[in-house]
Design an enzyme around this catalytic site. Structure first.
Site, short mmCIF file in Angstrom:
data_model
loop_
_atom_site.label_atom_id
_atom_site.label_comp_id
_atom_site.label_asym_id
_atom_site.label_seq_id
_atom_site.Cartn_x
_atom_site.Cartn_y
_atom_site.Cartn_z
N VAL A 15 28.49 22.12 33.17
CA VAL A 15 27.75 22.54 33.50
C VAL A 15 26.52 23.15 33.58
O VAL A 15 26.59 24.00 32.30
CB VAL A 15 28.37 23.58 34.52
N LEU A 16 25.65 22.70 34.04
CA LEU A 16 24.41 23.30 33.87
C LEU A 16 22.68 23.74 34.81
O LEU A 16 23.13 22.94 35.86
CB LEU A 16 23.55 22.46 32.33
N TYR A 38 16.37 23.58 19.17
CA TYR A 38 16.60 24.09 20.30
C TYR A 38 16.83 25.59 20.37
O TYR A 38 17.48 26.67 19.01
CB TYR A 38 18.11 23.76 20.49
N ASP A 71 30.91 18.45 40.61
CA ASP A 71 29.79 18.87 40.96
C ASP A 71 29.30 18.87 42.24
O ASP A 71 29.70 18.65 42.75
CB ASP A 71 28.49 17.30 39.90
N VAL A 128 32.76 25.77 20.99
CA VAL A 128 31.82 25.87 19.60
C VAL A 128 30.57 24.96 20.30
O VAL A 128 30.66 24.50 21.10
CB VAL A 128 32.30 24.47 18.97
N THR A 129 29.40 26.63 19.91
CA THR A 129 27.94 25.60 19.83
C THR A 129 27.17 25.26 19.77
O THR A 129 26.20 24.34 20.91
CB THR A 129 26.90 27.21 19.51
N ASP A 152 27.00 26.76 25.20
CA ASP A 152 25.51 27.41 24.41
C ASP A 152 24.63 28.34 25.48
O ASP A 152 23.36 28.45 25.51
CB ASP A 152 25.14 26.22 24.04
N ARG A 208 25.28 12.89 41.82
CA ARG A 208 25.93 12.63 40.65
C ARG A 208 27.22 11.51 40.84
O ARG A 208 27.65 10.44 40.72
CB ARG A 208 25.87 14.02 39.98
N VAL A 217 32.22 23.04 26.51
CA VAL A 217 30.42 22.66 25.97
C VAL A 217 29.39 23.25 26.49
O VAL A 217 28.30 23.43 25.74
CB VAL A 217 30.24 20.39 26.42
N ARG A 236 23.19 18.88 10.72
CA ARG A 236 22.04 18.72 11.46
C ARG A 236 21.06 19.13 10.55
O ARG A 236 20.79 19.87 9.58
CB ARG A 236 21.45 18.39 12.57
N HIS A 264 18.08 27.87 23.62
CA HIS A 264 18.60 28.33 24.18
C HIS A 264 18.46 30.22 24.35
O HIS A 264 19.65 30.90 24.47
CB HIS A 264 19.94 27.95 23.70
N GLU A 276 15.42 22.14 24.31
CA GLU A 276 15.84 22.06 25.86
C GLU A 276 15.53 22.40 27.18
O GLU A 276 16.40 21.76 28.62
CB GLU A 276 16.95 22.74 25.83
N LYS A 279 18.54 23.60 15.29
CA LYS A 279 19.50 24.89 15.79
C LYS A 279 18.29 26.07 15.65
O LYS A 279 17.58 26.20 14.58
CB LYS A 279 20.67 25.36 15.68
N SER A 332 31.98 20.27 43.96
CA SER A 332 32.69 21.61 43.50
C SER A 332 32.82 22.88 44.46
O SER A 332 31.43 22.81 44.46
CB SER A 332 31.67 21.56 42.17
#
Ligand SMILES: NC(=O)c1ccc[n+]([C@@H]2O[C@H](COP(=O)([O-])OP(=O)(O)OC[C@H]3O[C@@H](n4cnc5c(N)ncnc54)[C@H](O)[C@@H]3O)[C@@H](O)[C@H]2O)c1
Length: 366
Positions: free
Chosen positions: A239-240, A94, A198, A298-299, A270, A203, A267, A15, A96, A118, A75, A220
């Site tokens: 999950v975040l 981004y 969740d 994969v981050t 990161d 949600r 996912v 990207r 993180h 983010e 990134k 959850s």
């Protein structure tokens, strides 16, 4: 303002921070845009595409950093870039931070103004600059998961959609946010049975309202997670906890309860991942196996589909880039509360408490 667009050098990251359409807007607003040669190649934009809209193409990444007031990239800077970041330079990307102490220390040391995509947050609590990449990653999670469920990839050998006379595969989605909903939608579209968990009832109500009946919602908690990991083929971690490390809701001991060849696509890697055995991987070596469970972590998943991702990203970052360039970072952040939330580390000072908490650092005095 002088705005610099370096070429991404993270593994398999194709990207680029801005499209020619974005450069066009900046130049129209009387800004100078430096683009590193080849920066857009991976996303299908040539040097001449950028030059035609007024960008100046520079030969090296060092020149781009040295000549720009603001760096716009995708990134976080990686080790090789740390020393290129200038004192007082705005870096919009981004970051993180909560998942990398080394990066946070490096950016404190460089005394840059780090505005993290983010953590830019709208009034309603949504994260406008994370959303499009989460949409891409959520959808990709099912594509990747389906591939690694194949036997030659060490998966269970399950076809997610099943066939007439054979039950479809089962997908467990952790988190009903953007990643989770997009993953559930893709899995449901393939005909898989989907369970989505969740802790946020709003949600779950929404998912229950909009999804077909083979997408089932549950709260959850450890009990439900332990129950479902036994008979689901693909587990997607979406999950975040905002700006913080993800909670490890799948623990090491749970792997032995999964069937051999179960695939986890975490996912949330990161932000440290929501699985205890998650460790970051790259597009070159995306998976590893622990206790016969395939882990895909994969981050930068959207980096694999740069054409779609770059355009989706510039659609949402450009209004902020323009604001930062037109007003300067201080006034832009004063006038825009969403953008102000993006300030993470400013001239050596950590602004967001989640970074301090992640590394058990003390708050810094003014
Ligand atoms: N690997 C990649 O390439 C990539 C790309 C995009 C996004 N991401 C990451 O994916 C993660 C999810 O992003 P998002 O945009 O979907 O976030 P989001 O905020 O939209 O959704 C997160 C969801 O997790 C839920 N949650 C919190 N605690 C939970 C728990 N204990 N159990 C179940 N659910 C819980 C929240 O209620 C929320 O609904 C983030 O860490 C993001 O950075 C990774």
């Amino acid at each position: 303002m002088k705005v610099g667009i370096p070429k991404e050098i993270k593994n398999n990251e194709s990207r680029v921070g801005i499209t020619p359409a974005g450069v066009f807007e900046l130049v129209r607003n009387n800004h100078t845009v430096y683009v590193q040669t080849g920066a857009g190649d991976g996303s299908g934009f040539s040097n001449s595409d950028y030059q035609q809209v007024g960008a100046i193409v520079l030969d090296t990444i060092g020149q781009v950093y040295a000549m720009s007031d603001m760096i716009v990239k995708v990134k976080e800077p990686i080790k090789e870039e740390y020393s290129l970041v200038q004192r007082g330079q705005v870096v919009f990307a981004y970051f993180h931070f909560a998942s990398s102490e080394v990066l946070a220390e490096a950016m404190i040391d460089r005394k840059a103004i780090c505005i993290a995509y983010e953590t830019v947050e709208d009034e309603d609590g949504t994260l406008p600059l994370l959303t499009p990449m989460s949409e891409v990653a959520g959808r990709m999670a099912i594509q990747q998961g389906a591939k690694y469920l194949e036997k030659p990839e060490k998966g269970r050998g399950v076809l997610l959609g099943g066939v007439p006379g054979v039950a479809p595969g089962r997908v467990l989605v952790l988190g009903a946010g953007v990643v989770g909903i997009q993953a559930a939608k893709m899995a449901a579209g393939l005909g898989a049975h989907v369970t989505i968990l969740d802790v946020n009832m709003k949600r779950l109500r929404y998912v229950n309202d909009v999804m077909p009946s083979h997408v089932v919602t549950e709260f959850s908690n450890e009990f439900n997670i332990r129950k479902h990991i036994k008979d689901h083929d693909l587990i997607v971690g979406g999950v975040l906890l905002r700006g913080a490390k993800a909670p490890k809701i799948i623990t090491r001991d749970m792997l032995k309860d999964m069937r051999p060849g179960t695939v986890i696509v975490d996912v949330a890697v990161d932000q440290g991942g929501c699985v205890e055995t998650t460790r970051p991987t790259t597009h070159e070596n995306p998976v590893y196996i622990i206790d016969d469970v395939v882990h895909y972590c994969v981050t930068n998943m959207p980096g694999a589909v740069p054409y779609t991702s770059t355009m989706a990203l510039t659609n949402v970052t450009l209004p902020y880039v323009l604001k930062l360039a037109n007003l300067g970072w201080e006034e832009a952040c004063q006038k825009d509360a969403s953008l102000e939330k993006g300030l993470n580390i400013v001239k050596g000072k950590v602004i967001r408490k989640e970074i301090l908490e992640a590394f058990k650092w003390q708050a810094m005095d003014d």
